[in-house]
Design a protein around this motif. Sequence first.
Motif, PDB file in Angstrom:
ATOM      1  N   LYS A 121       7.050 -14.001 -17.430  1.00  0.00           N
ATOM      2  CA  LYS A 121       6.452 -14.158 -16.287  1.00  0.00           C
ATOM      3  C   LYS A 121       7.128 -14.289 -15.128  1.00  0.00           C
ATOM      4  O   LYS A 121       6.476 -15.160 -13.535  1.00  0.00           O
ATOM      5  CB  LYS A 121       5.355 -14.959 -17.060  1.00  0.00           C
ATOM      6  N   PHE A 122       8.113 -15.754 -15.205  1.00  0.00           N
ATOM      7  CA  PHE A 122       8.476 -16.174 -14.500  1.00  0.00           C
ATOM      8  C   PHE A 122       9.409 -14.871 -13.391  1.00  0.00           C
ATOM      9  O   PHE A 122       9.805 -15.871 -12.050  1.00  0.00           O
ATOM     10  CB  PHE A 122       9.774 -16.818 -14.611  1.00  0.00           C
ATOM     11  N   THR A 123       9.915 -14.357 -13.932  1.00  0.00           N
ATOM     12  CA  THR A 123      10.147 -13.129 -12.525  1.00  0.00           C
ATOM     13  C   THR A 123       9.268 -12.040 -11.979  1.00  0.00           C
ATOM     14  O   THR A 123       9.053 -12.208 -10.738  1.00  0.00           O
ATOM     15  CB  THR A 123      10.966 -12.131 -13.579  1.00  0.00           C
ATOM     16  N   LEU A 124       8.124 -12.272 -12.706  1.00  0.00           N
ATOM     17  CA  LEU A 124       6.728 -11.292 -12.433  1.00  0.00           C
ATOM     18  C   LEU A 124       6.141 -12.226 -11.357  1.00  0.00           C
ATOM     19  O   LEU A 124       5.344 -11.508 -10.050  1.00  0.00           O
ATOM     20  CB  LEU A 124       5.996 -10.434 -14.009  1.00  0.00           C
ATOM     21  N   VAL A 125       5.983 -13.350 -11.606  1.00  0.00           N
ATOM     22  CA  VAL A 125       5.034 -14.224 -11.091  1.00  0.00           C
ATOM     23  C   VAL A 125       5.673 -14.292  -8.978  1.00  0.00           C
ATOM     24  O   VAL A 125       5.226 -13.668  -8.772  1.00  0.00           O
ATOM     25  CB  VAL A 125       4.609 -15.518 -11.310  1.00  0.00           C
ATOM     26  N   PRO A 126       6.885 -14.906  -9.339  1.00  0.00           N
ATOM     27  CA  PRO A 126       7.089 -14.700  -7.311  1.00  0.00           C
ATOM     28  C   PRO A 126       7.446 -13.386  -6.851  1.00  0.00           C
ATOM     29  O   PRO A 126       6.750 -13.115  -5.912  1.00  0.00           O
ATOM     30  CB  PRO A 126       8.787 -15.347  -7.395  1.00  0.00           C
ATOM     31  N   LEU A 127       8.087 -11.561  -8.063  1.00  0.00           N
ATOM     32  CA  LEU A 127       8.052 -10.562  -7.463  1.00  0.00           C
ATOM     33  C   LEU A 127       6.348  -9.911  -7.152  1.00  0.00           C
ATOM     34  O   LEU A 127       6.638 -10.008  -6.013  1.00  0.00           O
ATOM     35  CB  LEU A 127       7.950 -10.027  -8.917  1.00  0.00           C
ATOM     36  N   VAL A 128       5.091 -10.633  -7.965  1.00  0.00           N
ATOM     37  CA  VAL A 128       3.654 -10.014  -7.394  1.00  0.00           C
ATOM     38  C   VAL A 128       3.536 -11.215  -5.710  1.00  0.00           C
ATOM     39  O   VAL A 128       2.612 -10.648  -5.277  1.00  0.00           O
ATOM     40  CB  VAL A 128       3.178 -10.384  -8.858  1.00  0.00           C
ATOM     41  N   GLU A 129       3.973 -12.453  -5.911  1.00  0.00           N
ATOM     42  CA  GLU A 129       4.117 -12.817  -5.051  1.00  0.00           C
ATOM     43  C   GLU A 129       4.785 -11.952  -3.193  1.00  0.00           C
ATOM     44  O   GLU A 129       3.593 -11.810  -2.453  1.00  0.00           O
ATOM     45  CB  GLU A 129       4.740 -14.132  -4.691  1.00  0.00           C
ATOM     46  N   ILE A 130       5.073 -11.325  -3.338  1.00  0.00           N
ATOM     47  CA  ILE A 130       5.838 -10.925  -2.619  1.00  0.00           C
ATOM     48  C   ILE A 130       5.930  -9.351  -2.272  1.00  0.00           C
ATOM     49  O   ILE A 130       6.467  -8.844  -1.319  1.00  0.00           O
ATOM     50  CB  ILE A 130       8.083 -11.233  -1.532  1.00  0.00           C
ATOM     51  N   ALA A 131       5.655  -8.806  -3.453  1.00  0.00           N
ATOM     52  CA  ALA A 131       6.346  -7.444  -3.725  1.00  0.00           C
ATOM     53  C   ALA A 131       5.395  -6.702  -4.481  1.00  0.00           C
ATOM     54  O   ALA A 131       5.239  -5.685  -5.618  1.00  0.00           O
ATOM     55  CB  ALA A 131       7.515  -6.778  -3.925  1.00  0.00           C
ATOM     56  N   ALA A 132       3.438  -7.444  -4.265  1.00  0.00           N
ATOM     57  CA  ALA A 132       2.731  -6.709  -5.693  1.00  0.00           C
ATOM     58  C   ALA A 132       3.401  -5.689  -6.032  1.00  0.00           C
ATOM     59  O   ALA A 132       2.683  -4.690  -7.110  1.00  0.00           O
ATOM     60  CB  ALA A 132       1.589  -7.346  -5.712  1.00  0.00           C
ATOM     61  N   ASP A 133       2.921  -4.465  -4.992  1.00  0.00           N
ATOM     62  CA  ASP A 133       2.691  -3.296  -5.304  1.00  0.00           C
ATOM     63  C   ASP A 133       4.291  -2.180  -5.410  1.00  0.00           C
ATOM     64  O   ASP A 133       3.456  -1.269  -6.039  1.00  0.00           O
ATOM     65  CB  ASP A 133       2.062  -3.210  -3.595  1.00  0.00           C
ATOM     66  N   TYR A 134       4.692  -3.557  -5.548  1.00  0.00           N
ATOM     67  CA  TYR A 134       5.933  -2.170  -5.796  1.00  0.00           C
ATOM     68  C   TYR A 134       6.390  -1.078  -7.063  1.00  0.00           C
ATOM     69  O   TYR A 134       5.578  -2.304  -7.857  1.00  0.00           O
ATOM     70  CB  TYR A 134       7.535  -3.049  -5.634  1.00  0.00           C
ATOM     71  N   LEU A 135       6.586  -0.201  -7.398  1.00  0.00           N
ATOM     72  CA  LEU A 135       6.906  -0.077  -7.955  1.00  0.00           C
ATOM     73  C   LEU A 135       7.646   0.308  -9.028  1.00  0.00           C
ATOM     74  O   LEU A 135       8.807   0.644  -7.829  1.00  0.00           O
ATOM     75  CB  LEU A 135       6.425   1.391  -7.868  1.00  0.00           C
ATOM     76  N   HIS A 136       7.942  -0.012 -10.818  1.00  0.00           N
ATOM     77  CA  HIS A 136       9.195   0.188 -11.234  1.00  0.00           C
ATOM     78  C   HIS A 136       9.349   1.381 -11.031  1.00  0.00           C
ATOM     79  O   HIS A 136       8.555   2.250 -11.626  1.00  0.00           O
ATOM     80  CB  HIS A 136       8.913  -0.932 -12.433  1.00  0.00           C
ATOM     81  N   PRO A 137      10.724   1.997 -10.976  1.00  0.00           N
ATOM     82  CA  PRO A 137      10.820   3.498 -10.852  1.00  0.00           C
ATOM     83  C   PRO A 137      11.481   3.446 -12.251  1.00  0.00           C
ATOM     84  O   PRO A 137      11.129   4.860 -12.526  1.00  0.00           O
ATOM     85  CB  PRO A 137      12.559   3.094 -10.683  1.00  0.00           C
ATOM     86  N   LYS A 138      11.393   3.055 -13.370  1.00  0.00           N
ATOM     87  CA  LYS A 138      11.290   3.523 -14.812  1.00  0.00           C
ATOM     88  C   LYS A 138      10.153   3.425 -16.149  1.00  0.00           C
ATOM     89  O   LYS A 138       9.379   4.076 -15.448  1.00  0.00           O
ATOM     90  CB  LYS A 138      12.330   2.676 -15.512  1.00  0.00           C
ATOM     91  N   LEU A 139       9.055   2.233 -15.354  1.00  0.00           N
ATOM     92  CA  LEU A 139       8.163   2.780 -16.166  1.00  0.00           C
ATOM     93  C   LEU A 139       7.217   2.913 -15.028  1.00  0.00           C
ATOM     94  O   LEU A 139       5.369   3.430 -15.812  1.00  0.00           O
ATOM     95  CB  LEU A 139       7.556   0.240 -16.281  1.00  0.00           C
ATOM     96  N   LYS A 140       7.145   3.008 -13.866  1.00  0.00           N
ATOM     97  CA  LYS A 140       6.098   4.096 -13.269  1.00  0.00           C
ATOM     98  C   LYS A 140       4.721   2.713 -12.879  1.00  0.00           C
ATOM     99  O   LYS A 140       3.553   3.248 -12.831  1.00  0.00           O
ATOM    100  CB  LYS A 140       4.935   5.255 -13.699  1.00  0.00           C
ATOM    101  N   GLN A 141       4.545   1.535 -13.340  1.00  0.00           N
ATOM    102  CA  GLN A 141       3.739   0.815 -13.041  1.00  0.00           C
ATOM    103  C   GLN A 141       4.028  -0.595 -11.302  1.00  0.00           C
ATOM    104  O   GLN A 141       5.396  -1.015 -12.062  1.00  0.00           O
ATOM    105  CB  GLN A 141       4.100  -0.152 -14.041  1.00  0.00           C
ATOM    106  N   THR A 142       3.069  -0.579 -10.351  1.00  0.00           N
ATOM    107  CA  THR A 142       3.599  -1.899  -9.813  1.00  0.00           C
ATOM    108  C   THR A 142       4.075  -3.050 -10.056  1.00  0.00           C
ATOM    109  O   THR A 142       3.450  -3.521 -11.901  1.00  0.00           O
ATOM    110  CB  THR A 142       2.561  -2.212  -8.865  1.00  0.00           C
ATOM    111  N   ASN A 143       4.334  -4.460 -10.290  1.00  0.00           N
ATOM    112  CA  ASN A 143       4.310  -5.362 -10.174  1.00  0.00           C
ATOM    113  C   ASN A 143       3.264  -5.736 -10.923  1.00  0.00           C
ATOM    114  O   ASN A 143       3.308  -6.838 -11.482  1.00  0.00           O
ATOM    115  CB  ASN A 143       5.365  -6.479  -9.393  1.00  0.00           C
ATOM    116  N   LYS A 144       2.202  -6.015  -9.958  1.00  0.00           N
ATOM    117  CA  LYS A 144       1.805  -6.449 -10.349  1.00  0.00           C
ATOM    118  C   LYS A 144       0.092  -6.419 -11.691  1.00  0.00           C
ATOM    119  O   LYS A 144       0.279  -6.481 -12.528  1.00  0.00           O
ATOM    120  CB  LYS A 144       0.154  -6.159  -9.428  1.00  0.00           C
ATOM    121  N   ASP A 145       0.434  -4.843 -12.299  1.00  0.00           N
ATOM    122  CA  ASP A 145       0.063  -3.720 -13.234  1.00  0.00           C
ATOM    123  C   ASP A 145       0.936  -4.564 -14.257  1.00  0.00           C
ATOM    124  O   ASP A 145       0.533  -4.775 -15.065  1.00  0.00           O
ATOM    125  CB  ASP A 145       0.039  -2.877 -13.360  1.00  0.00           C
ATOM    126  N   LEU A 146       2.624  -4.936 -14.432  1.00  0.00           N
ATOM    127  CA  LEU A 146       2.973  -5.273 -14.904  1.00  0.00           C
ATOM    128  C   LEU A 146       3.124  -7.280 -15.470  1.00  0.00           C
ATOM    129  O   LEU A 146       2.852  -7.042 -16.555  1.00  0.00           O
ATOM    130  CB  LEU A 146       4.713  -5.504 -14.503  1.00  0.00           C
TER     131      LEU A 146
END
Length: 160
Positions: A121-146
């Motif tokens: 979560k310490f990675t995902l929370v700040p990632l979602v703040e600035i790139a919620a819809d960025y798609l993880h290229p391996k998992l094919k899910q957005t940061n928000k979904d992750l």
Amino acid sequence: MSHCFLLLGTNIGDKRHNLLQARELISARAGVILTSSFVYQTSAWGKEDQDDFLNQVLYLKTSFEPKELLNLCLEIEKKLGRVRFEHWGERLIDIDILYFENLVIEDDELIIPHPEIQNRKFTLVPLVEIAADYLHPKLKQTNKDLLGLCTDPLDVVKID
């Protein structure tokens, strides 16, 4: 020019100053910081008998290739005084490459995307703040979904 996301972390000394120094050196040597998350505080992950961490995610435009950027990040860590004592141990500064474009790299030197993004979560929370819809290229899910699927129980508290 390429785009990437970096995670900064620190839990020793003047933590805010450590993050500031890292951002300044990254900006001076690695590329242009296009945006950055707020700073977040969380308990230590993996090895819990240490001080809380401050973390921040940067979105960077760089002319470096991934391995060149990794080596530069390691140089910056060393310049700021990081000494590696133990895995998941205390650190003056840690700079991780989370994503680099949509590349998937898996070799002995570098794994991109960072293999623990979806678990921390310490990675995902700040990632979602600035790139919620960025798609993880391996998992094919957005940061928000992750983040919604993440089972990490640690609280991540915005302090800025």
